[in-house]
Design an enzyme around this catalytic site. Structure first.
Site, short mmCIF file in Angstrom:
data_model
loop_
_atom_site.label_atom_id
_atom_site.label_comp_id
_atom_site.label_asym_id
_atom_site.label_seq_id
_atom_site.Cartn_x
_atom_site.Cartn_y
_atom_site.Cartn_z
N TYR A 1 61.16 8.53 26.84
CA TYR A 1 62.59 8.88 26.94
C TYR A 1 62.83 9.78 28.15
CZ TYR A 1 67.00 11.27 26.00
OH TYR A 1 68.27 11.82 26.12
N ARG B 57 70.32 18.22 12.30
CA ARG B 57 71.05 17.52 11.23
C ARG B 57 70.13 17.23 10.05
NH1 ARG B 57 74.98 13.73 10.15
NH2 ARG B 57 75.58 14.40 8.06
N ARG C 232 64.23 25.27 21.43
CA ARG C 232 65.28 24.52 22.11
C ARG C 232 66.47 25.43 22.39
NH1 ARG C 232 61.77 21.52 22.49
NH2 ARG C 232 61.64 19.27 22.18
N GLY D 178 78.68 7.09 19.57
CA GLY D 178 77.70 8.16 19.36
C GLY D 178 78.37 9.51 19.19
N SER E 72 69.34 14.68 30.89
CA SER E 72 68.84 15.45 29.76
C SER E 72 67.83 16.52 30.16
CB SER E 72 68.16 14.48 28.78
OG SER E 72 67.39 15.18 27.84
N ALA F 34 72.78 5.26 25.41
CA ALA F 34 71.34 5.37 25.64
C ALA F 34 70.60 5.22 24.33
CB ALA F 34 70.99 6.74 26.23
N GLU G 202 65.33 17.02 28.54
CA GLU G 202 64.00 16.42 28.29
C GLU G 202 63.29 16.09 29.61
OE1 GLU G 202 61.82 15.09 25.63
OE2 GLU G 202 62.81 16.79 24.70
P1 NAP Z 1 73.84 9.02 20.22
O1 NAP Z 1 74.65 9.67 19.15
O2 NAP Z 1 72.50 8.48 19.89
O3 NAP Z 1 74.74 7.82 20.83
C1 NAP Z 1 74.17 6.84 21.69
C2 NAP Z 1 75.23 5.81 22.01
O4 NAP Z 1 74.67 4.83 22.90
C3 NAP Z 1 75.72 5.02 20.78
O5 NAP Z 1 77.12 4.86 20.91
C4 NAP Z 1 75.01 3.68 20.93
O6 NAP Z 1 75.73 2.61 20.37
C5 NAP Z 1 75.04 3.54 22.45
N1 NAP Z 1 74.11 2.53 22.95
C6 NAP Z 1 72.77 2.52 22.81
N2 NAP Z 1 72.25 1.44 23.44
C7 NAP Z 1 73.29 0.76 24.00
C8 NAP Z 1 73.42 -0.43 24.76
N3 NAP Z 1 72.36 -1.16 25.09
N4 NAP Z 1 74.65 -0.83 25.18
C9 NAP Z 1 75.72 -0.12 24.84
N5 NAP Z 1 75.69 1.02 24.11
C10 NAP Z 1 74.48 1.46 23.68
O7 NAP Z 1 73.65 10.00 21.47
P2 NAP Z 1 74.45 11.35 21.86
O8 NAP Z 1 73.78 12.50 21.22
O9 NAP Z 1 75.90 11.13 21.70
O10 NAP Z 1 74.06 11.45 23.40
C11 NAP Z 1 74.88 10.83 24.40
C12 NAP Z 1 74.08 10.71 25.68
O11 NAP Z 1 73.69 12.01 26.13
C13 NAP Z 1 72.80 9.89 25.57
O12 NAP Z 1 72.63 9.24 26.81
C14 NAP Z 1 71.71 10.95 25.40
O13 NAP Z 1 70.48 10.46 25.85
C15 NAP Z 1 72.27 12.05 26.28
N6 NAP Z 1 71.88 13.41 25.93
C16 NAP Z 1 72.10 13.88 24.67
C17 NAP Z 1 71.80 15.19 24.38
C18 NAP Z 1 72.04 15.76 23.01
O14 NAP Z 1 71.49 16.81 22.71
N7 NAP Z 1 72.87 15.12 22.19
C19 NAP Z 1 71.25 16.02 25.37
C20 NAP Z 1 71.06 15.51 26.64
C21 NAP Z 1 71.39 14.20 26.93
P3 NAP Z 1 75.45 2.06 18.87
O15 NAP Z 1 76.41 2.80 18.00
O16 NAP Z 1 75.75 0.61 19.00
O17 NAP Z 1 74.01 2.35 18.53
O1 G4F Z 2 66.17 17.15 17.37
P1 G4F Z 2 65.11 16.53 18.17
O2 G4F Z 2 64.62 15.20 17.73
O3 G4F Z 2 65.61 16.54 19.67
P2 G4F Z 2 64.86 16.41 21.08
O4 G4F Z 2 63.58 15.69 20.97
O5 G4F Z 2 64.83 17.78 21.69
O6 G4F Z 2 65.87 15.48 21.89
C1 G4F Z 2 67.28 15.68 21.83
O7 G4F Z 2 67.65 16.56 22.86
C2 G4F Z 2 67.43 16.05 24.18
C3 G4F Z 2 67.88 17.14 25.17
O8 G4F Z 2 66.80 18.01 25.40
C4 G4F Z 2 68.21 14.78 24.36
F1 G4F Z 2 68.06 14.30 25.63
C5 G4F Z 2 67.76 13.75 23.35
O9 G4F Z 2 68.55 12.56 23.48
C6 G4F Z 2 67.94 14.32 21.96
O10 G4F Z 2 69.33 14.47 21.74
O11 G4F Z 2 63.81 17.50 18.20
C7 G4F Z 2 63.90 18.84 18.60
C8 G4F Z 2 62.58 19.55 18.32
C9 G4F Z 2 61.35 18.79 18.84
O12 G4F Z 2 60.50 19.71 19.48
C10 G4F Z 2 60.68 18.25 17.60
O13 G4F Z 2 59.26 18.11 17.69
O14 G4F Z 2 62.41 19.65 16.92
C11 G4F Z 2 61.07 19.32 16.59
N1 G4F Z 2 61.00 18.85 15.20
C12 G4F Z 2 60.29 19.46 14.21
N2 G4F Z 2 60.39 18.75 13.07
C13 G4F Z 2 61.55 17.74 14.70
C14 G4F Z 2 61.18 17.68 13.35
N3 G4F Z 2 62.36 16.80 15.28
C15 G4F Z 2 62.78 15.78 14.49
N4 G4F Z 2 63.60 14.85 15.04
N5 G4F Z 2 62.42 15.67 13.17
C16 G4F Z 2 61.61 16.58 12.56
O15 G4F Z 2 61.29 16.46 11.39
#
Ligand code: NAP
Ligand code: G4F
Length: 382
Positions: free
Chosen positions: A201, A243, A269, A65, A177, A134, A179
């Site tokens: 989630y 993205r 955010r 990830g 998170s 996750a 969230e």
């Molecule tokens: P991500 O890009 O979606 O990566 C998720 C990773 O989890 C991938 O490597 C996926 O593997 C792996 N995975 C999912 N299900 C699995 C399973 N059953 N067994 C083993 N591996 C599994 O997420 P990220 O943005 O890097 O986030 C990393 C962590 O931080 C997550 O727990 C997310 O909820 C948490 N988090 C993210 C943010 C954020 O803004 N990015 C904020 C707060 C918390 P595959 O490649 O096989 O799908």
């Molecule tokens: O980019 P998002 O999908 O991220 P979201 O829901 O905040 O969750 C991400 O951050 C969390 C930390 O707070 C992580 F735990 C979680 O794993 C993930 O990485 O959406 C951000 C905001 C939301 O309010 C959504 O309603 O953007 C708004 N939004 C508006 N248009 C959209 C869109 N989100 C998505 N994905 N796609 C849209 O077209």
């Protein structure tokens, strides 16, 4: 299952991981039988040499990830032996770590499978485990609420339980998170703010957070929960809003598309750069005692502002291209997130280096470069 069955032979390092060296310079042996393992000291009494990263092994679940790839880079820089967990899938998903494959070891395991996790921890005997794996996309959690709980809640318990059984001195990081704050009870949100999650989630992550705290309190384990606010990068999945916007802008600029459909433009955010945030994860596990930390920038921005900056960066007026599509609205929204990172700043010495505008423009530039080179959407070149 072996590495070969995943087609990972070329990408997988040797199984002969080095034994750790103790403070006295001697190799630390863990004993061959389970009873000897149970007598191992806890994290605060460990004889391991924690001052040198050269002898450290770390397991990263979720290495494929976004965060996993940046954390792997950071730990390699620090001299760790990095073991990444990959799960069986019909097609490999290694594009984010392709440049690291000759320097890391990949092992098969799945958060749904307790035995695979137990075997992993037992065979690798890591010093640190970073549980990043996750189901991380919030909208998908309404489609698969039970599976989301299996990954994000019970999955955490499975890793903690494996550590408890194998060696309680292993340090553990849980990817919690913002969230979890959901319908926020105070502004800004800190480690003391009560949770009110707004999606399956968010609910699943609250469980993951509290089971981490519970194992720390019940078994004296070095278990930390990092409450990270949104963090992004050119390696972010295309389904997340940052993205989706930067890819959409690059496509429109290059004449590959003529509009961008989004959901709630008013949501706010606290967005930072993933490369900065993985440093906080590592810092948490280097402290004298385990704790929970909010990691955030302390600023909030609306989706509308993200869109405006991204379009402006390529000289376009966003209002001509962006359409609101109700399909992207959520059953329950998190309207506002803004974190208070004071504790992480004071206790970890953590600082962000990339600001919001810098993040958005970095992502737009990376998407332009990728598309100009003919990169396919699922496998960005960044
Ligand atoms: P991500 O890009 O979606 O990566 C998720 C990773 O989890 C991938 O490597 C996926 O593997 C792996 N995975 C999912 N299900 C699995 C399973 N059953 N067994 C083993 N591996 C599994 O997420 P990220 O943005 O890097 O986030 C990393 C962590 O931080 C997550 O727990 C997310 O909820 C948490 N988090 C993210 C943010 C954020 O803004 N990015 C904020 C707060 C918390 P595959 O490649 O096989 O799908
Ligand atoms: O980019 P998002 O999908 O991220 P979201 O829901 O905040 O969750 C991400 O951050 C969390 C930390 O707070 C992580 F735990 C979680 O794993 C993930 O990485 O959406 C951000 C905001 C939301 O309010 C959504 O309603 O953007 C708004 N939004 C508006 N248009 C959209 C869109 N989100 C998505 N994905 N796609 C849209 O077209």
């Amino acid at each position: 299952m072996n590495d070969d069955s995943l087609g990972l032979r070329a990408a997988t390092g040797g199984r002969g991981v080095p034994w750790p060296v103790g403070a006295d310079g001697k190799v630390v042996h863990y004993g061959a039988c389970r009873s000897a393992r149970r007598r191992l000291p806890r994290w605060h009494a460990t004889g391991r040499d924690d001052t040198s990263n050269m002898s450290k092994r770390a397991i990263i679940t979720g290495i494929t990830g976004q965060d996993g790839s940046y954390l792997a880079e950071l730990l390699l820089e620090k001299g760790y032996h990095v073991v990444g967990v990959v799960r069986r899938s019909s097609a490999p998903n290694l594009w984010r770590i392709e440049h690291l494959l000759d320097r890391i070891e990949l092992r098969p395991a799945d958060l749904l499978d307790q035995l695979s996790i137990l075997r992993l921890i037992d065979e690798v005997r890591p010093h640190e485990v970073y549980n990043l794996a996750a189901m991380s996309f919030v909208p998908a959690s309404w489609d698969t609420p039970l599976l989301t709980g299996e990954f994000n809640s019970q999955g955490v318990t499975r890793v903690l339980e494996a550590i408890r059984q194998v060696d309680r001195s292993i340090r553990f990081y849980q990817a919690s998170s913002s969230e979890m704050f959901g319908k926020v009870r105070e502004v800004p949100q800190s480690e003391m703010t009560p949770f009110h999650p707004r999606s399956p989630y968010g609910v699943s992550k609250v469980y993951g957070h509290y089971i981490t705290v519970n194992y720390r309190e019940s078994y004296d384990m070095f278990a930390c929960s990092g409450i990270l606010f949104n963090h992004e990068s050119p390696r972010r999945g295309l389904e997340f809003v940052t993205r989706k916007v930067t890819d959409g802008v690059a496509r429109i600029k290059l004449g590959l598309s003529d509009s961008l459909a989004l959901g709630n433009l008013d949501a706010q955010r606290d967005w930072g750069f993933a490369g900065d945030y993985v440093k906080a994860m590592w810092l948490m596990l280097q402290q004298p005692s385990p704790d929970d930390y909010v990691v955030a920038t302390g600023e909030t921005h609306a989706v509308r502002e993200l869109v405006q900056i991204a379009f402006e960066h390529v000289g376009l007026d966003w209002e001509r291209y962006v359409k609101v599509d109700p399909r992207y609205l959520r059953p329950a929204e998190v309207d506002l997130l803004i974190g208070d990172p004071s504790k992480a700043r004071q206790e970890l010495g953590w600082r962000q280096e990339v600001d919001f505008r810098g993040l958005v423009t970095m992502m737009v530039d990376a998407d332009l470069a990728r598309l100009e080179k003919g990169g396919v959407p699922a496998q960005p070149l960044a």
